[in-house]
Write a protein that holds these residues in place. Structure first.
Motif, PDB file in Angstrom:
ATOM      1  N   SER A 171      66.978   8.843  97.751  1.00  0.00           N
ATOM      2  CA  SER A 171      68.193   8.240  97.192  1.00  0.00           C
ATOM      3  C   SER A 171      67.937   7.674  95.810  1.00  0.00           C
ATOM      4  CB  SER A 171      68.711   7.138  98.119  1.00  0.00           C
ATOM      5  OG  SER A 171      69.135   7.666  99.357  1.00  0.00           O
ATOM      6  N   VAL A 172      66.769   7.065  95.608  1.00  0.00           N
ATOM      7  CA  VAL A 172      66.430   6.528  94.291  1.00  0.00           C
ATOM      8  C   VAL A 172      66.310   7.651  93.267  1.00  0.00           C
ATOM      9  CG1 VAL A 172      64.615   5.375  92.977  1.00  0.00           C
ATOM     10  CG2 VAL A 172      65.316   4.458  95.195  1.00  0.00           C
ATOM     11  N   VAL A 173      65.638   8.732  93.646  1.00  0.00           N
ATOM     12  CA  VAL A 173      65.461   9.862  92.729  1.00  0.00           C
ATOM     13  C   VAL A 173      66.808  10.486  92.382  1.00  0.00           C
ATOM     14  CG1 VAL A 173      64.459  12.159  92.475  1.00  0.00           C
ATOM     15  CG2 VAL A 173      63.117  10.330  93.517  1.00  0.00           C
ATOM     16  N   LEU A 174      67.619  10.760  93.393  1.00  0.00           N
ATOM     17  CA  LEU A 174      68.921  11.372  93.141  1.00  0.00           C
ATOM     18  C   LEU A 174      69.856  10.427  92.377  1.00  0.00           C
ATOM     19  CD1 LEU A 174      69.564  13.161  96.566  1.00  0.00           C
ATOM     20  CD2 LEU A 174      68.856  14.191  94.404  1.00  0.00           C
ATOM     21  N   GLY A 175      69.747   9.123  92.661  1.00  0.00           N
ATOM     22  CA  GLY A 175      70.547   8.157  91.921  1.00  0.00           C
ATOM     23  C   GLY A 175      70.186   8.127  90.449  1.00  0.00           C
ATOM     24  N   ALA A 176      68.890   8.226  90.157  1.00  0.00           N
ATOM     25  CA  ALA A 176      68.453   8.260  88.764  1.00  0.00           C
ATOM     26  C   ALA A 176      68.958   9.521  88.068  1.00  0.00           C
ATOM     27  CB  ALA A 176      66.928   8.192  88.702  1.00  0.00           C
ATOM     28  N   TYR A 177      68.905  10.649  88.775  1.00  0.00           N
ATOM     29  CA  TYR A 177      69.411  11.896  88.199  1.00  0.00           C
ATOM     30  C   TYR A 177      70.906  11.794  87.912  1.00  0.00           C
ATOM     31  CZ  TYR A 177      71.414  16.587  88.283  1.00  0.00           C
ATOM     32  OH  TYR A 177      72.151  17.709  87.979  1.00  0.00           O
ATOM     33  N   THR A 178      71.667  11.263  88.878  1.00  0.00           N
ATOM     34  CA  THR A 178      73.111  11.114  88.689  1.00  0.00           C
ATOM     35  C   THR A 178      73.419  10.225  87.496  1.00  0.00           C
ATOM     36  OG1 THR A 178      73.480  11.398  91.066  1.00  0.00           O
ATOM     37  CG2 THR A 178      75.242  10.356  89.797  1.00  0.00           C
ATOM     38  N   SER A 179      72.709   9.111  87.384  1.00  0.00           N
ATOM     39  CA  SER A 179      72.936   8.196  86.259  1.00  0.00           C
ATOM     40  C   SER A 179      72.621   8.858  84.936  1.00  0.00           C
ATOM     41  CB  SER A 179      72.087   6.935  86.439  1.00  0.00           C
ATOM     42  OG  SER A 179      72.439   6.244  87.621  1.00  0.00           O
ATOM     43  N   ALA A 180      71.539   9.644  84.885  1.00  0.00           N
ATOM     44  CA  ALA A 180      71.157  10.319  83.647  1.00  0.00           C
ATOM     45  C   ALA A 180      72.237  11.302  83.204  1.00  0.00           C
ATOM     46  CB  ALA A 180      69.829  11.040  83.836  1.00  0.00           C
ATOM     47  N   VAL A 181      72.798  12.041  84.166  1.00  0.00           N
ATOM     48  CA  VAL A 181      73.850  13.000  83.817  1.00  0.00           C
ATOM     49  C   VAL A 181      75.090  12.274  83.315  1.00  0.00           C
ATOM     50  CG1 VAL A 181      75.407  14.754  84.732  1.00  0.00           C
ATOM     51  CG2 VAL A 181      73.009  14.749  85.415  1.00  0.00           C
ATOM     52  N   LEU A 182      75.474  11.199  83.982  1.00  0.00           N
ATOM     53  CA  LEU A 182      76.690  10.478  83.596  1.00  0.00           C
ATOM     54  C   LEU A 182      76.549   9.827  82.228  1.00  0.00           C
ATOM     55  CD1 LEU A 182      77.613   8.777  86.997  1.00  0.00           C
ATOM     56  CD2 LEU A 182      78.617  10.822  85.966  1.00  0.00           C
TER      57      LEU A 182
END
Length: 347
Positions: A171-182
């Motif tokens: 969840s932390v990894v995917l959350g970081a990816y989502t934030s980077a894209v946004l």
């Protein structure tokens, strides 16, 4: 020698069962009344007689009938389906982890759905919720599968602690990816925030059909696991002695959570507290027996989410407050009250 069982211990399960039988009609009545209210109220109130006429003899020339048929009835049905899915997913997740404070997001479902939505919007530029619903569902399923693989559930019986740690890490990894894209693609954020707010606004029949199928299959799997979950609640060794296979049960439970929480999240976005508090309320009423707890969790969650959706439609007229915000406002104090009164039951 025959064991002597205290009278209070013998009465406990029967008392909980009788209590559940008494509460069930009241909960069903509350759900029906809220469903009727959901169709009647909104930014534009519609008389109940007109609603009934729109159901039994719709007139497409009457815009009120169109509103009932095309918007409010599908939305009400979707809220009930999503609520039931989150309630049962939460109860199953708490059984899997043997933790009464667990919720479906621990399997990385929410994070996986969010990452898939931003990726789909970025690549395809899609803005239709009925289209990126499929991205959300696929992301939730892939994330849960990755958590199971990282948690070692594919090689041996799953360890609840290992699953939770794997889910938190992913969840932390995917959350970081989502934030980077946004952050780097503002146009993606404009579309993503509509889904991420956890709202039923604009969701209708197109989303109801695929989500209803996924949730229906998930509910069937979950309800079929009631007896194995009861056995494994005593521990893996006792569960095996009673004929339950830990590995098979946890794998099927994981599939159920993915279908239930994944479908609900895909349809409405991340909605918190429902999957956490509904099983706690259900357990306080009917006890830990999953044959009763699972349907009661579905009923409680559907009632709470439907009430939250109705409240969100009327508190800031003519605008609308997202259901996820209302559930947090409602669920937060309830959860704190349960904890402070030490009524969070152990599994």
């Amino acid at each position: 020698m025959t064991a002597i069982v205290p009278e209070t211990a013998r009465r406990g399960p029967a008392t909980r069962a009788r209590r559940g039988a008494r509460w069930l009609p009241l909960f069903l009545l509350a759900l029906v009344l809220l469903a009727v209210l959901s169709v009647v109220v909104g930014s534009r109130a519609i008389d109940p007689a007109v609603v009934w006429q729109a159901i039994v003899a719709p007139d497409l020339a009457d815009d009120r009938h169109v509103t009932v048929q095309a918007l409010r009835l599908p939305r009400t049905a979707l809220v009930v389906v999503v609520g039931a899915a989150l309630g049962v997913a939460g109860a199953v997740m708490q059984a899997m982890t043997r933790n009464p404070l667990a919720e479906p997001g621990l399997l990385g479902v929410n994070a996986g759905a969010a990452a898939a939505v931003v990726t789909g919007v970025l690549v395809t530029r899609v803005v239709d919720v009925e289209v990126y619903l499929w991205f959300a569902f696929a992301g939730a399923a892939l994330a849960a599968a990755a958590v199971y693989a990282l948690g070692g559930a594919l090689q041996h019986a799953s360890n609840p602690v290992r699953l939770v740690l794997a889910g938190a890490a992913l969840s932390v990894v995917l959350g970081a990816y989502t934030s980077a894209v946004l952050v780097n693609f503002p146009s993606v954020f404009d579309t993503f925030r509509f889904w991420d707010t956890g709202s039923f606004q604009g969701r209708g029949g197109d989303a109801l059909v695929p989500v209803g199928i996924a949730v229906g299959v998930g509910l069937l799997i979950a309800f079929s696991l009631a007896r194995p979950l009861n056995a494994l609640a005593l521990g893996a060794e006792f569960g095996r002695a009673l004929g339950a296979s830990p590995r098979r049960t946890w794998l099927l439970a994981g599939v159920a959570v993915v279908l239930l929480a994944g479908g609900a999240t895909a349809a409405a976005g991340p909605i918190g507290f429902i999957g956490l508090t509904a099983p706690l309320i259900g357990r306080a009423i009917v006890g830990p027996d999953y044959s009763r707890l699972l349907p009661f969790s579905a009923l409680v969650a559907a009632i709470v989410l439907l009430a939250a959706d109705i409240l969100g439609r009327v508190v800031v007229l003519p605008s609308e407050l997202q259901a996820s915000i209302v559930t947090a406002v409602i669920g937060g104090p309830v959860f704190i009250a349960l904890v402070r009164r030490r009524r969070v039951p152990t599994l």
